[in-house]
Design an enzyme around this catalytic site. Structure first.
Site, PDB file in Angstrom:
ATOM      1  N   CYS A   1       0.802  -1.234   0.000  1.00 41.47           N
ATOM      2  CA  CYS A   1       0.000   0.000   0.000  1.00 41.47           C
ATOM      3  C   CYS A   1       0.830   1.276   0.000  1.00 41.47           C
ATOM      4  O   CYS A   1       0.280   2.360  -0.178  1.00 41.47           O
ATOM      5  CB  CYS A   1      -0.940   0.008   1.212  1.00 41.47           C
ATOM      6  SG  CYS A   1      -0.030   0.127   2.761  1.00 41.47           S
TER       7      CYS A   1
ATOM      8  N   ASP B   1       2.312   2.595   2.591  1.00 37.76           N
ATOM      9  CA  ASP B   1       2.356   3.252   3.906  1.00 37.76           C
ATOM     10  C   ASP B   1       3.680   2.942   4.604  1.00 37.76           C
ATOM     11  O   ASP B   1       4.339   1.961   4.290  1.00 37.76           O
ATOM     12  CB  ASP B   1       1.171   2.804   4.764  1.00 37.76           C
ATOM     13  CG  ASP B   1      -0.123   3.427   4.279  1.00 37.76           C
ATOM     14  OD1 ASP B   1      -0.055   4.502   3.659  1.00 37.76           O
ATOM     15  OD2 ASP B   1      -1.189   2.837   4.490  1.00 37.76           O
TER      16      ASP B   1
ATOM     17  N   CYS C   1      -2.634   3.004   8.166  1.00 34.85           N
ATOM     18  CA  CYS C   1      -4.076   3.035   8.436  1.00 34.85           C
ATOM     19  C   CYS C   1      -4.365   2.601   9.880  1.00 34.85           C
ATOM     20  O   CYS C   1      -3.459   2.278  10.643  1.00 34.85           O
ATOM     21  CB  CYS C   1      -4.761   2.084   7.478  1.00 34.85           C
ATOM     22  SG  CYS C   1      -4.277   0.387   7.803  1.00 34.85           S
TER      23      CYS C   1
ATOM     24  N   CYS D   1      -1.227  -4.914   6.669  1.00 37.18           N
ATOM     25  CA  CYS D   1      -0.903  -3.846   7.629  1.00 37.18           C
ATOM     26  C   CYS D   1      -0.157  -4.433   8.832  1.00 37.18           C
ATOM     27  O   CYS D   1       0.734  -3.789   9.399  1.00 37.18           O
ATOM     28  CB  CYS D   1      -2.174  -3.136   8.089  1.00 37.18           C
ATOM     29  SG  CYS D   1      -3.305  -2.772   6.725  1.00 37.18           S
TER      30      CYS D   1
HETATM   31 FE1  FES Z   1      -1.390   0.648   4.393  1.00 38.30          FE
HETATM   32 FE2  FES Z   1      -2.897  -0.467   6.237  1.00 38.30          FE
HETATM   33  S1  FES Z   1      -3.511   0.138   4.235  1.00 38.30           S
HETATM   34  S2  FES Z   1      -0.792  -0.002   6.347  1.00 38.30           S
END
Ligand code: FES
Length: 207
Positions: free
Chosen positions: A33, A35, A60, A104
């Site tokens: 993702c 992140d 998230c 995640c």
């Molecule tokens: Fe990226 Fe959860 S969607 S860490």
């Protein structure tokens, strides 16, 4: 969509912040993702017990919750034991996660493993491995450009990797004016300079 425990750790996360003079510090990104989280560890040099752990998440709700509970699970434990911790252990402790949020929790575990590995390599505790270009490339996949939320291999910053007689030669495509330049150069050193068998890193740049 989330269990009560996930919501509790998301709304009141534990061990958020930074540790000054941390013994291990990593910034890890999710390939799924984009992140990012930063993780800091303080480790007892004699017993190798994780004395303190803190994190910052730019992910998230599920990532905040999984990293929060993971910090509670590892504090007070040895790095040897915590190297075996899996994402399934933390999702189980949270009462489960929706399938599309499993990655995640993988991000939380990846950051922990990278931080422990970094500590072991810096302190001569890592077992030497048969180092080659593909291992080095996979390590460089953990160097994130925070501006893009992607790693420097995927972004094409790393154009080539060679390894011969302990010398890592990198061909990089990045301008010194790039706002992530210093961060990326520092992270490259952090990720590969301490691997057993690496004596020197040479960086060449494409004009
Ligand atoms: Fe990226 Fe959860 S969607 S860490």
């Amino acid at each position: 969509m989330y269990t009560k425990k996930v919501m509790k750790h998301f709304t009141h996360p534990k061990n958020v912040g930074e540790i000054k003079n941390a013994d291990a510090k990593v910034m890890e990104g999710s390939l799924a993702c984009g992140d990012i989280i930063s993780l800091y560890l303080k480790i007892n040099p004699k017993t190798h017990v994780i004395k303190d752990i803190k994190f910052k998440s730019y992910g998230c709700a599920a990532n905040i919750a999984t990293t929060s509970i993971m910090t509670e699970m590892v504090k007070g434990k040895t790095i040897d034991k915590m190297k075996k911790l899996e994402f399934k252990d933390i999702t189980k402790a949270l009462g489960g996660l929706p399938p599309m949020k499993i990655h995640c929790s993988v991000l939380a575990i990846d950051a922990l493993k990278s931080a422990i590995r970094n500590y072991e390599e810096k302190h001569g505790l890592a077992k030497p491995e048969d180092l080659n270009e593909s291992i080095l490339r996979s390590r460089l996949r953990h160097v994130m450009d925070p501006k893009h939320g992607k790693d420097i291999v995927t972004l094409g910053v790393v154009q080539d990797v060679k390894f011969k007689k302990g010398v890592v030669t990198l061909l990089l495509e990045i301008s010194k004016d790039d706002e992530s330049y210093s961060h990326i150069m520092h992270e490259i050193e952090e990720r590969i300079a301490y691997i057993p068998g690496v004596k020197k890193i040479e960086k060449n740049f494409i004009d």
